[in-house]
Design a protein around this motif. Structure first.
Motif, PDB file in Angstrom:
ATOM      1  N   MET A 198       0.601  -0.898  -0.083  1.00 13.91           N
ATOM      2  CA  MET A 198      -0.129   0.124   0.417  1.00 13.91           C
ATOM      3  C   MET A 198       0.961   1.030   0.059  1.00 13.91           C
ATOM      4  O   MET A 198       1.681   1.596   0.790  1.00 13.91           O
ATOM      5  CB  MET A 198      -1.225   0.082   1.343  1.00 13.91           C
ATOM      6  CG  MET A 198      -1.912  -1.590   1.084  1.00 13.91           C
ATOM      7  SD  MET A 198      -2.678  -1.020   2.549  1.00 13.91           S
ATOM      8  CE  MET A 198      -1.928  -2.321   3.708  1.00 13.91           C
ATOM      9  N   ASP A 211      -3.063   3.893   1.818  1.00 12.97           N
ATOM     10  CA  ASP A 211      -3.768   4.180   0.754  1.00 12.97           C
ATOM     11  C   ASP A 211      -4.785   3.150  -0.031  1.00 12.97           C
ATOM     12  O   ASP A 211      -3.630   1.578   0.086  1.00 12.97           O
ATOM     13  CB  ASP A 211      -3.116   4.370  -1.005  1.00 12.97           C
ATOM     14  CG  ASP A 211      -3.969   4.652  -1.967  1.00 12.97           C
ATOM     15  OD1 ASP A 211      -5.439   5.426  -1.752  1.00 12.97           O
ATOM     16  OD2 ASP A 211      -3.764   4.313  -2.970  1.00 12.97           O
ATOM     17  N   THR A 212      -5.867   2.579   1.069  1.00 12.93           N
ATOM     18  CA  THR A 212      -6.043   1.821   0.857  1.00 12.93           C
ATOM     19  C   THR A 212      -7.797   1.591   0.203  1.00 12.93           C
ATOM     20  O   THR A 212      -8.720   1.349   0.294  1.00 12.93           O
ATOM     21  CB  THR A 212      -7.286   1.116   2.176  1.00 12.93           C
ATOM     22  OG1 THR A 212      -5.419   1.425   3.280  1.00 12.93           O
ATOM     23  CG2 THR A 212      -6.735  -0.462   2.526  1.00 12.93           C
ATOM     24  N   PRO A 213      -7.697   1.249  -1.405  1.00 11.09           N
ATOM     25  CA  PRO A 213      -8.919   1.952  -2.227  1.00 11.09           C
ATOM     26  C   PRO A 213      -9.989   0.188  -1.699  1.00 11.09           C
ATOM     27  O   PRO A 213      -9.719  -0.475  -1.576  1.00 11.09           O
ATOM     28  CB  PRO A 213      -8.610   1.856  -3.314  1.00 11.09           C
ATOM     29  CG  PRO A 213      -7.386   0.945  -3.595  1.00 11.09           C
ATOM     30  CD  PRO A 213      -7.120   1.278  -2.035  1.00 11.09           C
ATOM     31  N   GLY A 214     -10.982   1.242  -2.879  1.00 13.47           N
ATOM     32  CA  GLY A 214     -12.654  -0.296  -2.806  1.00 13.47           C
ATOM     33  C   GLY A 214     -14.101  -0.143  -2.127  1.00 13.47           C
ATOM     34  O   GLY A 214     -14.388  -0.127  -2.603  1.00 13.47           O
ATOM     35  N   THR A 249      -6.107   4.263   5.050  1.00  9.87           N
ATOM     36  CA  THR A 249      -5.901   3.152   6.894  1.00  9.87           C
ATOM     37  C   THR A 249      -5.138   4.560   7.102  1.00  9.87           C
ATOM     38  O   THR A 249      -4.448   4.829   6.631  1.00  9.87           O
ATOM     39  CB  THR A 249      -5.970   2.090   6.807  1.00  9.87           C
ATOM     40  OG1 THR A 249      -4.770   1.643   6.122  1.00  9.87           O
ATOM     41  CG2 THR A 249      -6.686   1.598   5.654  1.00  9.87           C
ATOM     42  N   ALA A 272     -12.242  -0.842   5.614  1.00 17.40           N
ATOM     43  CA  ALA A 272     -11.500  -1.635   4.394  1.00 17.40           C
ATOM     44  C   ALA A 272     -11.831  -2.722   4.245  1.00 17.40           C
ATOM     45  O   ALA A 272     -12.197  -3.861   3.777  1.00 17.40           O
ATOM     46  CB  ALA A 272     -10.019  -1.410   4.565  1.00 17.40           C
ATOM     47  N   TYR A 316     -19.022  -1.256  -1.696  1.00 20.79           N
ATOM     48  CA  TYR A 316     -17.556  -1.110  -1.961  1.00 20.79           C
ATOM     49  C   TYR A 316     -18.183  -0.835  -3.413  1.00 20.79           C
ATOM     50  O   TYR A 316     -18.206  -1.523  -3.824  1.00 20.79           O
ATOM     51  CB  TYR A 316     -16.829  -2.281  -1.938  1.00 20.79           C
ATOM     52  CG  TYR A 316     -17.138  -3.238  -0.473  1.00 20.79           C
ATOM     53  CD1 TYR A 316     -15.706  -2.442   0.408  1.00 20.79           C
ATOM     54  CD2 TYR A 316     -17.637  -3.916   0.786  1.00 20.79           C
ATOM     55  CE1 TYR A 316     -15.534  -3.055   1.715  1.00 20.79           C
ATOM     56  CE2 TYR A 316     -17.938  -4.139   1.156  1.00 20.79           C
ATOM     57  CZ  TYR A 316     -16.620  -3.602   1.921  1.00 20.79           C
ATOM     58  OH  TYR A 316     -16.699  -4.291   3.438  1.00 20.79           O
ATOM     59  N   GLU A 345     -10.797  -4.174  -6.214  1.00 19.93           N
ATOM     60  CA  GLU A 345     -10.135  -3.687  -5.404  1.00 19.93           C
ATOM     61  C   GLU A 345      -9.949  -3.950  -3.860  1.00 19.93           C
ATOM     62  O   GLU A 345      -9.325  -3.523  -3.156  1.00 19.93           O
ATOM     63  CB  GLU A 345     -10.189  -2.502  -4.972  1.00 19.93           C
ATOM     64  CG  GLU A 345      -9.176  -1.009  -5.474  1.00 19.93           C
ATOM     65  CD  GLU A 345      -9.202  -0.340  -6.177  1.00 19.93           C
ATOM     66  OE1 GLU A 345      -8.295   0.668  -7.078  1.00 19.93           O
ATOM     67  OE2 GLU A 345      -9.842   1.039  -5.850  1.00 19.93           O
ATOM     68  N   ALA A 346     -11.372  -3.573  -3.298  1.00 22.47           N
ATOM     69  CA  ALA A 346     -11.334  -3.954  -1.909  1.00 22.47           C
ATOM     70  C   ALA A 346     -10.702  -5.069  -1.672  1.00 22.47           C
ATOM     71  O   ALA A 346     -10.427  -5.401  -0.273  1.00 22.47           O
ATOM     72  CB  ALA A 346     -12.692  -4.119  -1.684  1.00 22.47           C
ATOM     73  N   SER A 384      -6.797  -4.864  -1.310  1.00 20.36           N
ATOM     74  CA  SER A 384      -6.640  -4.514   0.360  1.00 20.36           C
ATOM     75  C   SER A 384      -6.742  -4.477   1.494  1.00 20.36           C
ATOM     76  O   SER A 384      -6.333  -5.360   1.988  1.00 20.36           O
ATOM     77  CB  SER A 384      -7.764  -2.529   0.019  1.00 20.36           C
ATOM     78  OG  SER A 384      -7.199  -1.869  -1.152  1.00 20.36           O
ATOM     79  N   LYS A 425      -3.919  -7.665   1.687  1.00 18.85           N
ATOM     80  CA  LYS A 425      -2.676  -6.234   1.711  1.00 18.85           C
ATOM     81  C   LYS A 425      -2.468  -6.744   3.137  1.00 18.85           C
ATOM     82  O   LYS A 425      -1.170  -6.584   4.173  1.00 18.85           O
ATOM     83  CB  LYS A 425      -2.579  -5.027   1.146  1.00 18.85           C
ATOM     84  CG  LYS A 425      -2.540  -5.467  -0.327  1.00 18.85           C
ATOM     85  CD  LYS A 425      -2.291  -3.617  -1.493  1.00 18.85           C
ATOM     86  CE  LYS A 425      -2.477  -4.105  -2.063  1.00 18.85           C
ATOM     87  NZ  LYS A 425      -2.558  -2.927  -3.242  1.00 18.85           N
TER      88      LYS A 425
END
Ligand SMILES: [Zn+2]
Length: 381
Positions: free
Chosen positions: A201, A216-219, A226, A243, A309, A314-315, A318, A321
């Protein structure tokens, strides 16, 4: 090198291929002695009627309605004494939200009782609002941005540069209104130019000393971020915001079970309670769910047309990760709406910074598979 790092290296040398916890430096996090202190509030529990499906899949019969807490975090940067919030929960006058969100409450789709908002909770706890230097919004949804009109103008707002800062009604689809921003300096974080990556991230070292990173924690919503708080030189709390919305979207996952085995009593409860008509793993038999042989989370991220979402794929990436951090002993993952831990999480004025020595992680991460836990959603009712 800290004692725990040395211990890990020795264990790695001694045990070879035996699963070993990686340690924070393996995630791209530089060493530092600078820390922050983290304290949690649960501003309110709100109930989303017939809306479980916007968060997770599958939704079992009788589990269509979900109740969630709203966590807000008070953070103190130790060396500068700067005090700030990461998320605020919601304002306590939902009729004054933007019309689209107010409608959720007036229609009864979302219900919440009377409650004290974060400004009252802080002041009741002896924290002056003047002392809050800034508020990080993980994203612009009503249940995270509080009521900024109650904060002094000196309180800055910090968001991702991808956050939609347009105002309703100028922009009819905007989640924000003028009173959310008026009088406050707004600063934005540009993750496209972040020079650090933590567990995949893009990361910004806010104070430049390794104590508090934004990730950066998209979705979930465009601009969702976060935070990773270093609470001791070698232990961290991930403030995971939205997230994910349920611990079952995160666990089981990969080698999490190896590093944090489910306690025997919960394992037994899960075996009998988790429906094998809806959930399966290689060592399960009909009517007896085997948790240890399940390597992927029980829940998938909702991908319905009305999913909360914006980008479920993408979520999910995330969450993967975050799950890598979750599987490591140096990281404790919290998120805004984790109902599974509200009975045991030490709330303000207690500090969460001692989570590791206090054993908070092993005692909390599997609570959601217990049918007695309010977050249990894995059998029909
Ligand atoms: Zn939320």
């Amino acid at each position: 090198m800290s004692f725990s790092c040395i211990l890990r290296r020795l264990l790695t040398l001694t045990l070879g291929a035996v699963p070993i916890l990686a340690g924070f430096q393996d995630f791209g996090i530089p060493a530092s002695d600078s820390t922050v202190d983290v304290k949690a509030f649960n501003v309110a529990n709100f109930t989303l009627n017939n809306l479980t499906h916007v968060f997770v899949h599958p939704v079992l019969p009788g589990r269509e309605t979900i109740t969630l807490p709203m966590h807000a975090f008070l953070v103190e940067h130790q060396s500068s004494q700067k005090t700030f919030m990461f998320d605020l929960g919601m304002r306590n006058d939902p009729q004054n939200l933007t019309p689209a969100f107010a409608e959720f409450f007036s229609s009864g789709a979302i219900t919440v009782g009377n409650f004290k908002d974060i400004t009252e909770l802080l002041q009741d706890g002896g924290i002056s609002l003047d002392s809050i230097d800034m508020v990080f919004w993980s994203h612009g949804h009503f249940d995270h941005i509080g009521d900024m009109s109650k904060f002094p103008n000196s309180t800055q707002i910090v968001v991702s540069s991808k956050t939609n800062l347009t105002i309703f009604p100028v922009s009819s689809a905007s989640d924000l209104q003028a009173s959310d921003l008026d009088g406050h300096e707004v600063s934005t974080l540009d993750f496209d130019n972040a020079n650090l990556t933590i567990s995949g991230m893009p990361a910004i070292d806010y104070f430049g000393d390794g104590s508090f990173y934004l990730l950066d924690t998209p979705g979930h919503l465009t601009g969702h971020m976060t935070a990773l708080a270093r609470v001791t030189p070698t232990s961290f709390i991930l403030l995971g915001a939205d997230a994910l919305h349920h611990a079952g979207e995160l666990r089981p996952h990969g080698n999490f079970e190896t590093n944090f085995p489910c306690p025997g009593d919960l394992l037994d409860a899960a075996r009998d309670a988790i429906s094998t008509d809806f959930f399966w793993s290689s060592n399960s038999t009909p009517g007896a769910f085997d948790l240890p042989s399940r390597a992927q989370p029980l829940f998938a991220v909702s991908d319905t047309t009305d999913s909360f979402y914006v980008d479920p794929v993408e979520a999910t990436v995330s969450i993967d990760k975050i799950a890598a951090l979750d599987a490591d002993a140096d990281f404790f993952v919290l998120f805004s709406h984790d109902l599974s831990i509200t009975a045991i999480l030490p709330y303000f004025p207690a500090s969460l910074s001692g989570w590791q020595v206090e054993g908070l992680k092993p005692s909390s991460v599997w609570l959601f598979v217990d049918p007695a836990n309010p977050a249990f959603l894995f059998s029909p009712v």
